[in-house]
Scaffold this active site. Structure first.
Site, mmCIF file in Angstrom:
data_model
loop_
_atom_site.group_PDB
_atom_site.id
_atom_site.type_symbol
_atom_site.label_atom_id
_atom_site.label_comp_id
_atom_site.label_asym_id
_atom_site.label_seq_id
_atom_site.Cartn_x
_atom_site.Cartn_y
_atom_site.Cartn_z
ATOM 1 N N GLY A 102 0.823 -1.162 -0.113
ATOM 2 C CA GLY A 102 -0.037 0.070 -0.089
ATOM 3 C C GLY A 102 0.570 1.153 -0.109
ATOM 4 C CG ASP A 127 -5.790 0.637 5.182
ATOM 5 O OD1 ASP A 127 -6.438 0.114 6.155
ATOM 6 O OD2 ASP A 127 -4.552 0.885 5.657
ATOM 7 C CD GLN A 255 -12.222 -4.910 9.450
ATOM 8 O OE1 GLN A 255 -11.725 -4.369 10.258
ATOM 9 N NE2 GLN A 255 -12.805 -4.493 8.458
#
Length: 323
Positions: A102, A127, A255
């Protein structure tokens, strides 16, 4: 170009293994030797390599996490870190590097690119805050995990006439929270991008109670100014005004785990293969992502210079549907 390397960096995301598999098998198809870097940028600085064959990546497609491991590497944020990494790459006779990760990971990729080393990024973070891709590897799986949790909590909330504050990950980006709220039918959502006063939220919960609702779900982004813990403290001081008894559930790193869903397996395979083709063709200093369902490339300087924003129409939709 004869030999390339691949690493995964930052927070793990379901689908990273699928991307590694695509890089290795596409690279071999193009006549390249592929090396894996263990433990992200820390492993790159240490020269922690392993050769990867087509059989080495067999069976990893449905597995969560990353077979190469990941880490946070503060040394890579210094001037010396990228230079030390390039020295290791050159010593190992590696001609190009693929970085799966990311924002922080692509900032590291940009630093290497600025020093002249061929790098291509692969958009991967739950995200979904990375400029250059509408959706990134791991987002869909993380969203479905959050949704399953919300559905389960709704059952117990209805049984006990409670309100649940459900905190989801996402750092400073509210994408996961917003989409979880829409898909989960939440009564309210708290995002970093659209801060809500706790008194306004209390009024919305009281209104839901007065309208005869048997429960309430509030999805809270971890990056909101008041997260689930902060909101619980506020509501405990004003519980008589809410109607509902309130509980908080923080989903946290659950998650990130678990097997990737079909969407993330396909997305990771597409992006990993495309990134390998780009670097094999001599194209580098870019990020491979997905925009309007098409594989796209975005220059790394643009990736690190821009922030991805929440679509205000989706936030408006969440508010309308909550009534």
């Amino acid at each position: 170009m004869k030999r390339i390397a691949v690493l995964t960096s930052g927070g793990d995301a379901a689908g990273m293994n699928a991307a590694i598999r695509a890089v290795v098998r596409t690279g071999i198809h193009l006549g390249l030797e592929v090396m894996g870097v263990q433990c992200g940028y820390a492993g790159l600085i240490a020269g922690n390599w392993r050769p990867l064959s087509a059989r080495d990546v067999g069976g990893i497609l449905p597995v969560g996490g990353t077979m190469l491991g990941s880490s946070r590497c503060l040394e890579f944020t210094t001037e010396q870190g990228p230079r030390a990494a390039i020295a290791q790459l050159e010593q190992a006779k590696i001609d190009g590097l693929l970085v799966i990760g990311g924002n922080g990971s692509q900032t590291g990729a940009f630093a290497l690119s600025q020093l002249g080393f061929p790098v291509v990024g692969v958009a991967s973070t739950i995200d979904n805050d990375l400029y250059g891709s509408d959706i990134t590897i791991g987002v869909d799986t993380a969203l479905n995990i959050a949704l399953e949790s919300i559905d389960r909590l709704r059952s117990t909330a209805t049984a006990h006439h409670r309100a649940f504050l459900v905190e989801v990950m996402g750092r400073n980006c509210g994408y996961l929270a917003l989409m979880s709220a829409i898909a989960g039918g939440a009564e309210a959502v708290c995002l970093p991008e659209y801060e809500i006063d706790p008194e306004q939220l209390a009024a919305e919960l009281a209104d839901a109670y007065d309208r005869g609702k048997s429960h309430a779900i509030v999805v809270v982004a971890e990056g909101a100014s008041l997260n689930a813990t902060g909101l619980m403290q506020h509501f405990q001081e004003h519980r008589e005004r809410l109607g509902f008894d309130v509980r908080a559930t923080i989903l946290g790193h659950v998650q990130r785990g678990g097997n990737p869903g079909a969407f993330d397996r396909i997305l990771a395979s597409r992006l990993g293969a495309a990134a390998t083709e780009e670097i094999a063709s001599g194209n580098h200093g870019l990020l491979v992502g997905l925009i309007e369902n098409q594989i796209t490339i975005t220059p790394l300087p643009d990736v690190v210079a821009n922030e991805k924003s929440i679509d205000p129409r989706l936030y408006a939709l969440a508010q309308i549907l909550a009534k």
